[in-house]
Design a protein around this motif. Structure first.
Motif, PDB file in Angstrom:
ATOM      1  N   ALA A 374       0.841  -1.204   0.000  1.00 42.97           N
ATOM      2  CA  ALA A 374       0.000   0.000   0.000  1.00 42.97           C
ATOM      3  C   ALA A 374       0.873   1.250   0.000  1.00 42.97           C
ATOM      4  CB  ALA A 374      -0.926  -0.006   1.210  1.00 42.97           C
ATOM      5  N   GLY A 378       1.152   4.420  -2.573  1.00 43.32           N
ATOM      6  CA  GLY A 378       1.075   5.794  -2.093  1.00 43.32           C
ATOM      7  C   GLY A 378       2.259   6.627  -2.539  1.00 43.32           C
ATOM      8  N   THR A 428      -4.178   0.878   5.067  1.00 40.54           N
ATOM      9  CA  THR A 428      -4.513   2.303   4.941  1.00 40.54           C
ATOM     10  C   THR A 428      -3.418   3.178   5.545  1.00 40.54           C
ATOM     11  OG1 THR A 428      -6.871   1.746   5.089  1.00 40.54           O
ATOM     12  CG2 THR A 428      -6.250   4.050   5.462  1.00 40.54           C
ATOM     13  N   PHE A 431      -0.321   3.203   3.290  1.00 40.96           N
ATOM     14  CA  PHE A 431      -0.475   4.011   2.072  1.00 40.96           C
ATOM     15  C   PHE A 431       0.021   5.433   2.293  1.00 40.96           C
ATOM     16  CE2 PHE A 431      -2.862   6.978  -0.531  1.00 40.96           C
ATOM     17  CZ  PHE A 431      -2.764   6.426  -1.809  1.00 40.96           C
TER      18      PHE A 431
END
Length: 544
Positions: A374, A378, A428, A431
């Protein structure tokens, strides 16, 4: 003349014939300018009243006198090289190899504890030695970068990475733990020649509209190595009691990484060049012109520390989300306040997951892999966004705040008993954590231009190492004595402080100004030349 297409591919030079330098009837000459009979005028040159008529007297942007174009590169031509993507991809690959070696012990720390008969703290220091060696060696290596150049640093870093990988093959007995420590120390020295390179490679090889994307690709390799380091060791080295069989599985992993490191060293020798023939951007062209062989290295560092905006960025980079993630397995080596938290989180991740989910060593590695994958996404998105928007401060602040939110959610969902929730919250958080990396590097280059990218990036990484060590040790003690939630809250406090300090950084984008002002100067000069050519002038016989 300046080529207006910054993304135009590099092509072979064609020598200008002597006849092209003869006077052209379309050239307008102001009456106040006397032209010597022996002087020939290039057709593309308009002679202004204040100018000398000699062809070498060309006005330089912002009053800077560029070196002669007869040198290794012509600073008046802006082109990008076809080789640039090969250079950044090779760098990304050997950075990947080095970061894999950093994390390969931490992702299966319980197995190496059993094999060598050492404590968890000893295995943690195999990751933290990367941080310790970086701090004292950064400034000498940054000086070497300025003294000997990009290719020498790339060769040295790749060679040390290869040497460390092969030294570890001599540690396949339980009593040879000191040998694996030596191999890891060599690899940790290699990373000093790697960590500060992404922004330097991007600036030297890539155009103004792709420099942040290139930096994110360079960072991508390091993160990919961490991801592979989470995924592969648990597969290659199973958790078994027989030490002889365990040594066989460990040797397979060491042989694979040694072969890969050797191949990448060969590719570096073949592919890496010091710099392209032509500067890829106007800012880089000006940077070459401003470079002085007599420039003081310590003076450059002193100027950086007088730059308040950069000092704030150094502090917040250390406290950044990147630093937090190192708690799990050493991911922290890339983050400062943000990075320091990243370091701590990645080094201690395995311990935190197993605390709440006993026997889930494999899933602990997969959670780490999720964070890194992730994060790679990002990082690339951050780089592309910066190239399009140039909103360095705004993007940095948003990413910082979102990392804080992700860390808070992760902290209060880790003990719910559902691994799938941990996967989502960790992904999350990753990221935004890793997406901060190219942001920090590129923001630092903008704030400190035209100072060396190697020095500014290196100082950011020193901040990451310092905060990473502090966070790793502190959070480890908090987790052991009070549990994982207080340990994560400890990191959230520092992330909040880092976000607040980021808001005070002034977006003084010096590199962008250099690109913009140089272009405006050129357009103004072209307009003046056009206006001058339209003014009817009479040239007397005396002048001729």
């Amino acid at each position: 003349m300046v080529n207006e297409g910054p993304n135009q591919e590099e092509s072979d030079d064609t020598p200008v014939p002597e006849s092209a330098l003869q006077a052209d009837p379309s050239v307008s000459v102001h009456p106040s300018v006397s032209v010597h009979p022996s002087v020939s005028i290039n057709p593309s040159v308009s002679v202004h009243p204040s100018s000398s008529a000699h062809p070498s007297a060309l006005a330089q942007p912002s009053g800077l006198a560029h070196p002669s174009s007869s040198g290794p590169e012509d600073l008046s031509v802006i082109k990008v090289s076809r080789r640039r993507w090969a250079v950044v991809l090779v760098f990304s690959c050997y950075s990947m190899c080095n970061s894999f070696q950093w994390i390969q012990y931490g992702s299966i720390n319980n197995i190496f504890m059993h094999f060598y008969g050492v404590s968890a703290f000893a295995i943690d220091w195999l990751s933290m030695c990367y941080m310790l060696t970086y701090i004292p060696l950064l400034l000498p290596v940054a000086w070497l970068l300025e003294k000997f150049g990009l290719r020498t640093i790339a060769l040295t870093g790749s060679a040390l990475n290869c040497l460390g990988a092969w030294v570890k093959l001599g540690s396949l007995k339980p009593h040879l733990f000191p040998v694996t420590v030596v191999g890891q120390l060599i690899c940790s020295v290699a990373q000093v020649f790697i960590l500060g390179m992404p922004s330097r490679i991007a600036s030297v090889w890539f155009g103004a509209n792709e420099v942040s994307t290139a930096c994110s690709v360079a960072v991508f390799g390091n993160q990919l190595g961490i991801a592979i380091g989470f995924l592969v060791p648990p597969v290659l080295v199973p958790n078994i009691e027989d030490r002889d069989e365990l040594a066989y599985h460990i040797s397979i992993m060491f042989y694979i990484i040694g072969g890969v490191a050797t191949l990448l060293l060969i590719l570096v020798i073949i592919v890496f060049k010091e710099k392209p023939k032509y500067p890829p951007s106007r800012a880089q062209s000006l940077s070459y012109a401003l470079t002085s062989p007599d420039a003081s290295y310590l003076g450059s560092i002193a100027r950086l520390f007088k730059n308040l905006n950069f000092v704030l960025l150094v502090i917040t980079y250390g406290m950044s989300p990147y630093g937090i993630s190192s708690l799990g397995n050493g991911l922290s080596k890339w983050l400062s306040l943000n990075a320091g938290a990243f370091y701590a989180l990645s080094t201690l991740l395995n311990r935190m997951v197993i605390w709440h989910y006993p026997g889930e060593e494999v899933n602990a590695g997969r959670i780490g892999l999720t964070i890194v994958i992730a994060g790679m996404l990002g990082a690339v998105i951050s780089g592309i966004w910066l190239d399009r928007s140039k909103t360095y401060k705004e993007t940095t602040l948003v990413v910082y705040i979102m990392t804080l939110v992700g860390m808070v959610v992760y902290t209060f969902t880790l003990n719910l008993g559902h691994l799938w929730v941990v996967f989502i919250t960790a992904g999350t958080m990753g990221f935004f954590m890793t997406g901060y990396l190219p942001l920090g590097f590129e923001f630092a280059v903008e704030l400190t231009y035209p100072e060396s990218e190697g020095i500014s990036s290196g100082l950011l990484n020193i901040s990451a190492q310092v905060f990473g060590i502090i966070f790793t040790i502190s959070q480890g003690q908090i987790i052991d004595n009070y549990g994982t939630k207080p340990g994560n809250i400890f990191l959230c406090v520092f992330l909040t402080l880092g976000a607040a300090l980021t808001a005070f950084i002034k977006a003084d984008l010096r590199r962008q100004k250099a690109n913009k002002e140089t272009l405006e100067n050129k357009l103004q000069e072209e307009e003046e030349e056009s206006n001058t050519s339209k003014v009817p002038t009479a040239v007397s016989e005396d002048h001729l």
